[in-house]
Design an enzyme around this catalytic site. Sequence first.
Site, PDB file in Angstrom:
ATOM      1  N   ASN A 136       0.845  -1.187  -0.043  1.00 28.89           N
ATOM      2  CA  ASN A 136       0.154   0.023  -0.003  1.00 28.89           C
ATOM      3  C   ASN A 136       0.886   1.108   0.017  1.00 28.89           C
ATOM      4  OD1 ASN A 136      -1.718   2.032   0.395  1.00 28.89           O
ATOM      5  ND2 ASN A 136      -2.305   1.544   2.499  1.00 28.89           N
ATOM      6  N   LYS A 167       0.066   4.284  -0.448  1.00 29.01           N
ATOM      7  CA  LYS A 167      -0.300   5.394   0.176  1.00 29.01           C
ATOM      8  C   LYS A 167      -0.312   6.664  -0.633  1.00 29.01           C
ATOM      9  CE  LYS A 167       0.123   3.407   4.704  1.00 29.01           C
ATOM     10  NZ  LYS A 167      -0.127   3.528   6.102  1.00 29.01           N
ATOM     11  N   HIS A 183      -9.480   1.228   4.772  1.00 25.62           N
ATOM     12  CA  HIS A 183      -8.246   1.268   5.635  1.00 25.62           C
ATOM     13  C   HIS A 183      -8.513   1.800   6.680  1.00 25.62           C
ATOM     14  CE1 HIS A 183      -3.980   2.313   6.391  1.00 25.62           C
ATOM     15  NE2 HIS A 183      -3.740   1.281   5.868  1.00 25.62           N
ATOM     16  N   GLU A 193      -6.813   4.532   7.964  1.00 22.50           N
ATOM     17  CA  GLU A 193      -6.539   5.720   7.790  1.00 22.50           C
ATOM     18  C   GLU A 193      -8.103   6.504   7.183  1.00 22.50           C
ATOM     19  OE1 GLU A 193      -3.178   5.577   5.517  1.00 22.50           O
ATOM     20  OE2 GLU A 193      -2.040   5.074   7.459  1.00 22.50           O
ATOM     21  N   GLU A 236      -5.294  -5.303  10.712  1.00 30.04           N
ATOM     22  CA  GLU A 236      -4.360  -4.386  10.853  1.00 30.04           C
ATOM     23  C   GLU A 236      -4.557  -3.727  12.060  1.00 30.04           C
ATOM     24  OE1 GLU A 236      -2.429  -3.103   6.934  1.00 30.04           O
ATOM     25  OE2 GLU A 236      -4.231  -1.737   6.952  1.00 30.04           O
ATOM     26  N   GLY A 264       2.374   1.885  10.672  1.00 28.55           N
ATOM     27  CA  GLY A 264       3.492   2.826  10.717  1.00 28.55           C
ATOM     28  C   GLY A 264       4.109   3.370  11.918  1.00 28.55           C
ATOM     29  N   SER A 306       3.425  -2.492  10.419  1.00 21.58           N
ATOM     30  CA  SER A 306       4.852  -2.657  10.514  1.00 21.58           C
ATOM     31  C   SER A 306       5.423  -4.058   9.978  1.00 21.58           C
ATOM     32  CB  SER A 306       5.415  -2.242  11.839  1.00 21.58           C
ATOM     33  OG  SER A 306       4.848  -0.829  12.010  1.00 21.58           O
TER      34      SER A 306
HETATM   35  C1  PEP Z   1      -0.825  -0.154   6.151  1.00 23.82           C
HETATM   36  O1  PEP Z   1      -0.779   1.114   6.013  1.00 23.82           O
HETATM   37  O2  PEP Z   1      -1.642  -0.819   5.723  1.00 23.82           O
HETATM   38  C2  PEP Z   1       0.275  -0.555   6.969  1.00 23.82           C
HETATM   39  C3  PEP Z   1       0.404  -1.705   7.304  1.00 23.82           C
HETATM   40  O3  PEP Z   1       1.564   0.291   7.005  1.00 23.82           O
HETATM   41  P1  PEP Z   1       2.864  -0.002   7.760  1.00 23.82           P
HETATM   42  O4  PEP Z   1       3.305  -1.270   6.994  1.00 23.82           O
HETATM   43  O5  PEP Z   1       3.657   1.321   7.392  1.00 23.82           O
HETATM   44  O6  PEP Z   1       2.673  -0.263   9.146  1.00 23.82           O
END
Ligand code: PEP
Length: 254
Positions: free
Chosen positions: A12, A14, A98, A100, A170, A176, A216
């Site tokens: 992703n 973003k 997501h 976000e 997630e 992040g 992460s």
């Molecule tokens: C995400 O935004 O779906 C995500 C898992 O980000 P990160 O791997 O940076 O934690």
Amino acid sequence: MNKERKLIIAGNWKMNKTVAEALDLVRGLKIELANQKEVDVVVCPPFTALSEVSKAILDSNIRLGAQNMSEHNVGAHTGEIAAVMLKEFSVRYVILGHSERRQHQKESNALISRKALAAHAASLKPIVCVGETLAEREAGETEKVLETQVRGSLAGLTKDQMTETIIAYEPVWAIGTGKTATTQQAQEAHAFIRGLLAKMFDETVARRVRIQYGGSVKPSNARELMSQPDVDGALVGGASLEARSFAEIIKNSI
Ligand code: PEP
């Protein structure tokens, strides 16, 4: 790694990468991942790079995903993108709900389920994201939150549609932040979601649905996470922005 379900690892990106940067990244990935067939690999660039990335990956095993789409097919929806428009660029997957977007665009479970239905109507495979916040986990509400999100975001899907849907677990506190769920936390949440799918649909559907872990994921933790029986891949943010690290996650997962 011999698993019942084929792993699916999606990047992703973003709101990162100009078209030129996106092309650099996929060129690197194509070299790193040449002949890789064991994992379904998906990249999800911003809308503006879909067209060029789509052409650049034509001769590869990398598939294209989008990061969002409208629940509507056409009409007066300024700034929105319809599923049929994504299909023009051979997009096959679309990330929905997501955290976000749940947080900043206030996307509800009901909206996400309408988007998932619209995605299936256009033969796009949705990657539906669910996950608890740190406060919810600390209050012992993880399963309650996941149940509400899974039931609400997947409402109305047929068994066939569900089988073609990917769920991304997630935990919001791991996105992040550099904090990863322990393998045990990830496995417990995935097993809980799979059990829920068995109740909502049936055992066969539950056995077939691929559940990704996101939060992460890095080359150093991918192998351990993917070794869990109910972890069927990863949704990767930060570490998917660089060809070497994304490719290493994939190689370390096999
Ligand atoms: C995400 O935004 O779906 C995500 C898992 O980000 P990160 O791997 O940076 O934690």
